[in-house]
Design a protein around this motif. Structure first.
Motif, PDB file in Angstrom:
ATOM      1  N   ARG A 134      -4.145   4.979   9.671  1.00 33.48           N
ATOM      2  CA  ARG A 134      -2.591   4.792   9.349  1.00 33.48           C
ATOM      3  C   ARG A 134      -1.680   5.116  10.380  1.00 33.48           C
ATOM      4  NH1 ARG A 134       0.074   6.149   3.597  1.00 33.48           N
ATOM      5  NH2 ARG A 134       2.171   6.488   4.214  1.00 33.48           N
ATOM      6  N   ALA A 194       1.275   4.095  -3.110  1.00 30.39           N
ATOM      7  CA  ALA A 194       0.759   5.528  -2.667  1.00 30.39           C
ATOM      8  C   ALA A 194       1.472   6.485  -3.426  1.00 30.39           C
ATOM      9  CB  ALA A 194       0.965   5.753  -1.092  1.00 30.39           C
ATOM     10  N   SER A 246      -4.468   5.674  -0.012  1.00 25.32           N
ATOM     11  CA  SER A 246      -3.611   5.160   0.983  1.00 25.32           C
ATOM     12  C   SER A 246      -3.740   5.500   2.542  1.00 25.32           C
ATOM     13  CB  SER A 246      -2.311   5.114   0.541  1.00 25.32           C
ATOM     14  OG  SER A 246      -1.689   6.373   0.688  1.00 25.32           O
ATOM     15  N   ILE A 271       0.798  -1.248   0.014  1.00 26.59           N
ATOM     16  CA  ILE A 271      -0.002   0.000  -0.045  1.00 26.59           C
ATOM     17  C   ILE A 271       0.862   1.339  -0.067  1.00 26.59           C
ATOM     18  CG2 ILE A 271      -1.784   1.151   1.349  1.00 26.59           C
ATOM     19  CD1 ILE A 271      -2.961  -1.397   2.572  1.00 26.59           C
ATOM     20  N   CYS A 272       2.068   1.041   0.624  1.00 27.29           N
ATOM     21  CA  CYS A 272       2.892   2.295   0.795  1.00 27.29           C
ATOM     22  C   CYS A 272       3.525   2.565  -0.426  1.00 27.29           C
ATOM     23  CB  CYS A 272       3.731   2.126   2.032  1.00 27.29           C
ATOM     24  SG  CYS A 272       3.225   2.237   3.578  1.00 27.29           S
TER      25      CYS A 272
END
Length: 292
Positions: free
Chosen positions: A91, A49, A59, A45-46
Motif C-alpha cells: 500500500r 477502510a 485495507s 478501498i480507502c
C-alpha cells in the motif's frame, strides 16, 4: 454497501432489532474482508477502510495492493523511487508511486493514476529539443502556475517551427496515447481574473501542424491538426503505441512540426508532452481538453 448490510438486521415488524449478540461488520474475518475489497478500486478501498477495525486492517493487506500495482512495479520502483525500505508494504509503495515523481533533473514527471494504477508521464518543454529556443527573439521560458513544471516555452514568432523529444522508460504492458499540451495566446492575471493576450497569435490557421511518433520496436503514428481556440489549454493527440514486454524499456521519439517557410507563426505556449494510458482519451474528450 451499508444499506445492504443494514437490511440483514431488520425485524419482521420493520424495526431494527440488533442486539449485543447480533453479528456485525466488525465480526467478519479480516482475511475475508481483504478478499472482498480486493475487487474495489483503490479510492474505494480507502473509503471502506473507515468502516471499522476489520476493514481498516484488511485495507493494508499486501495481496490487495499488489493486485493494483502494475505487473512490473518492482522495475518501476527501482527506476522512479530508487532505494526503498525492504519492509515497505505494498500500500505504501502504491501511494509513493501515485505521487508525482521527478526524473532526469526535473525534466520528466511520472506517476500512477490513483484510480486505475496506470502509468502516466509528462515531459517538460525544457526536456524537449526546440528549434531556436536559445534565441530570445523567438522563444522565451515563462514562469506560470498553469504548468506542473511551473514553466512553459512561449513562441513570439518564427518561420521554421520544430519540436522533438525522446524518452526511454519501462512502461507496463498496454496501449498508450501521446499528446502535446498547447495553448494559443499568453495567459496572465489582472485583478485576480485570468486573461489571455492573443497579440502574437498568427499563422496557425494557414497550414496544419504535423505530429509524429516512432518507437524502438518499429511502431509509427502521425496526425495533423490546425491549432485553434486561443486562451485554452488543449491536448493535441499525436498517436498511440502498444507495449507488450513490461520487463524492458520502450524508446519513443516524437515530433511536432510546421516548417512551411512561406509564412511566420507565433503566439504559442508549449507546456509539455504527456503520455497516458489510451483509455484516458475519452476522459480528456469528455472534459473538453482533447484536439485532433
Amino acid at each position: 454497501m451499508g444499506a445492504g448490510f443494514s437490511a440483514l438486521f431488520i425485524s419482521q415488524e420493520g424495526l431494527s432489532s440488533v442486539s449485543s449478540s447480533s453479528p456485525s461488520l466488525g465480526d467478519l474475518p479480516e482475511s475475508c474482508v481483504a478478499s472482498i475489497i480486493g475487487y474495489l478500486d483503490p479510492p474505494e478501498i480507502c473509503k471502506v477502510a473507515k468502516l471499522n477495525r476489520a476493514f481498516r486492517g484488511a485495507s493494508w493487506a499486501d495481496f490487495v495492493w499488489e493486485s493494483k500495482l502494475p505487473p512490473n512495479y518492482q522495475i518501476l520502483v527501482d527506476k522512479i523511487l530508487g532505494v526503498v525500505p525492504e519492509n515497505l508494504g505494498k500500500r505504501d509503495i502504491y501511494a509513493r508511486l501515485c505521487g508525482v515523481n521527478t526524473l532526469d533533473g526535473g525534466a520528466k514527471k511520472v506517476w500512477l493514476d490513483k484510480s486505475t494504477g496506470g502509468v502516466c508521464m509528462s515531459i517538460s518543454s525544457k526536456g524537449l529539443q526546440i528549434t531556436g529556443i536559445d534565441d530570445r527573439r523567438y522563444w522565451n521560458h515563462i514562469p506560470t502556475l498553469e504548468s506542473r513544471f511551473c514553466s512553459i516555452a512561449y513562441l513570439q514568432q518564427i518561420w521554421w517551427f520544430e519540436v522533438e523529444g525522446e524518452v526511454e522508460f519501462p512502461f507496463p504492458a498496454g496501449s498508450y496515447s501521446v499528446f502535446f499540451r498547447l495553448q494559443l495566446g499568453r495567459a496572465s492575471k489582472r485583478f485576480g481574473r485570468r486573461i489571455c493576450n492573443s497579440e502574437h497569435v498568427h499563422g496557425w490557421d494557414i497550414k496544419p501542424v504535423r505530429f509524429q511518433l516512432w518507437t524502438s520496436d518499429g511502431q509509427y503514428a502521425t496526425s495533423q491538426c490546425t491549432l485553434s481556440d486561443p486562451g485554452e489549454w488543449f491536448h493535441y493527440h499525436v498517436g498511440d503505441f502498444n507495449v507488450e514486454n513490461s520487463n524492458s524499456s520502450t524508446k519513443i521519439k516524437l515530433s511536432m512540426t510546421q516548417i512551411d517557410c512561406t509564412h511566420t507563426k507565433g503566439g504559442l505556449c508549449l507546456d509539455s508532452v504527456v503520455i497516458y494510458p489510451s483509455k484516458f482519451r475519452e476522459r480528456l474528450k469528455h472534459e473538453g481538453f482533447l484536439k485532433c
